[in-house]
Design an enzyme around this catalytic site. Structure first.
Site, PDB file in Angstrom:
ATOM      1  N   SER A 188       0.834  -1.198   0.000  1.00  0.00           N
ATOM      2  CA  SER A 188       0.000   0.000   0.000  1.00  0.00           C
ATOM      3  C   SER A 188       0.878   1.261   0.000  1.00  0.00           C
ATOM      4  CB  SER A 188      -0.961  -0.056   1.197  1.00  0.00           C
ATOM      5  OG  SER A 188      -2.001   0.877   1.061  1.00  0.00           O
ATOM      6  N   ASP A 225      -5.354  -3.534  -3.170  1.00  0.00           N
ATOM      7  CA  ASP A 225      -4.475  -3.331  -2.015  1.00  0.00           C
ATOM      8  C   ASP A 225      -3.921  -4.632  -1.425  1.00  0.00           C
ATOM      9  OD1 ASP A 225      -3.358  -2.423   0.488  1.00  0.00           O
ATOM     10  OD2 ASP A 225      -4.608  -0.640   0.282  1.00  0.00           O
TER      11      ASP A 225
END
Length: 339
Positions: free
Chosen positions: A44, A158
């Site tokens: 991320s 993600d």
């Protein structure tokens, strides 16, 4: 230290949205102490900072981050209500392209891997080849907020859903000493609603509000609805983005605890960010400083442990080194790495 010590150092940068600016401070503090990681794995926001560092653009990222204001942040949010995410992410992508361009991960001086999750299967993907911008975008594509990214025929989002702090990636790539950065260790349960969201609208500055230019002045009701639904109501009720991100943060915390228990790092750096919201991207300078302080608190122990690892190496034991290398390569080959 990379050139003088025989220990291959890995750095696992965890996810945490705006808190990820602390990673910049961590990297700068390590560099000041002479510690240059041989391997960087990021998830991320950790992939964003780690990728920029590996590409030699950490200073550019720091400069951009410290110039952010709430209005400028909102200007980067290109809302997309007809797609698979509230934000298409094209404006952020364009910004990344300005600095990273067509750089490929395999051409970077520092070995880098971004972690992402495949939609549909839930497989963990280690993006260690191809365009750096695509890998970074896939790793930070928060489900429901950012549009997923297609990499080599796979739709990815993600990586924090499967590996929030990628210690295992560093180990598999051959790191003998892994430093992990956990941005969320002391903040579960704290709210992340943007304080006073009306500050985004306090001044009518067209250059800072491109996301809203198309709907004013004749559609001010739509703007007000956007403010309430996305950012939250004035009475403290959370908006859509806050609900999704906080729910995601709870899941991420549980997964991180489980994975770290099974594969703990050699050193854990935990910046004190309990009062920092997930959307506080405008507080970069403060978070960078906290990341720097977090390293300073543990620096003596880290340096001592790295030195100890180096002195424990047995010269000339090539057979054991080759065996470790073979085992590491085999483990890596079993991972679902996107090619």
């Amino acid at each position: 230290m990379t050139g003088t010590a025989g220990v291959k150092i890995g750095l696992a940068l965890g996810g945490g949205a705006a808190r990820g600016w602390a990673h910049i401070g961590v990297l700068k503090a390590l560099a000041k102490a002479g510690i240059a990681p041989d391997i960087i794995a990021g998830t991320s926001i950790g992939a964003v900072v780690g990728g920029c560092y590996a590409a030699g653009h950490l200073d550019d990222l720091e400069r951009w981050a410290t110039e952010l204001t709430p209005k400028r942040i909102f200007g980067y949010l290109d809302f997309n209500f007809a797609g698979t995410g509230l934000i298409s992410g094209q404006r952020l992508c364009s910004r990344l392209d300005q600095h990273l361009g067509d750089l490929n991960i395999e051409d970077l001086h520092t070995r880098f891997t971004a972690v992402a999750t495949e939609i549909g299967t839930g497989h963990e993907h280690w993006l260690s080849r191809g365009r750096l911008v695509d890998a970074v975008r896939a790793s930070y594509a928060l489900p429901g907020v950012f549009k997923p990214v297609k990499v080599n025929g796979r739709w990815l989002f993600d990586g924090a859903l499967v590996n929030p702090i990628p210690v295992s990636v560093c180990r598999a790539l051959g790191a003998r000493y892994v430093i992990a950065v956990n941005l969320n260790f002391d903040i579960l349960g704290r709210g992340s609603v943007i304080a006073a969201p009306e500050t985004f609208y306090a001044d009518e500055d067209d250059q800072l509000h491109p996301a809203l230019d198309e709907i004013k002045p004749e559609k001010r009701g739509v703007r007000a609805l956007l403010q309430r639904q996305i950012l939250g109501r004035g009475d403290g009720a959370p908006g859509i983005s806050t609900v999704m991100v906080d729910a995601f943060n709870i899941v991420q915390d549980r997964i991180a605890r489980s994975r770290l228990a099974g594969d703990p790092p050699d050193a854990m750096v935990s910046p004190r960010l309990q009062d920092v919201g997930l959307f506080d991207f405008h507080r970069a300078a403060e978070m960078i400083e906290r990341g720097h302080h977090a390293v300073e608190r543990q620096l003596d122990d880290i340096l001592r442990e790295i030195e100890t690892r180096d002195t424990k190496r047995v010269p000339g034991n090539g057979q054991q080194d080759r065996a470790r290398s073979t085992a590491s390569s085999a483990h890596t080959a079993l991972q679902p790495v996107a090619k």
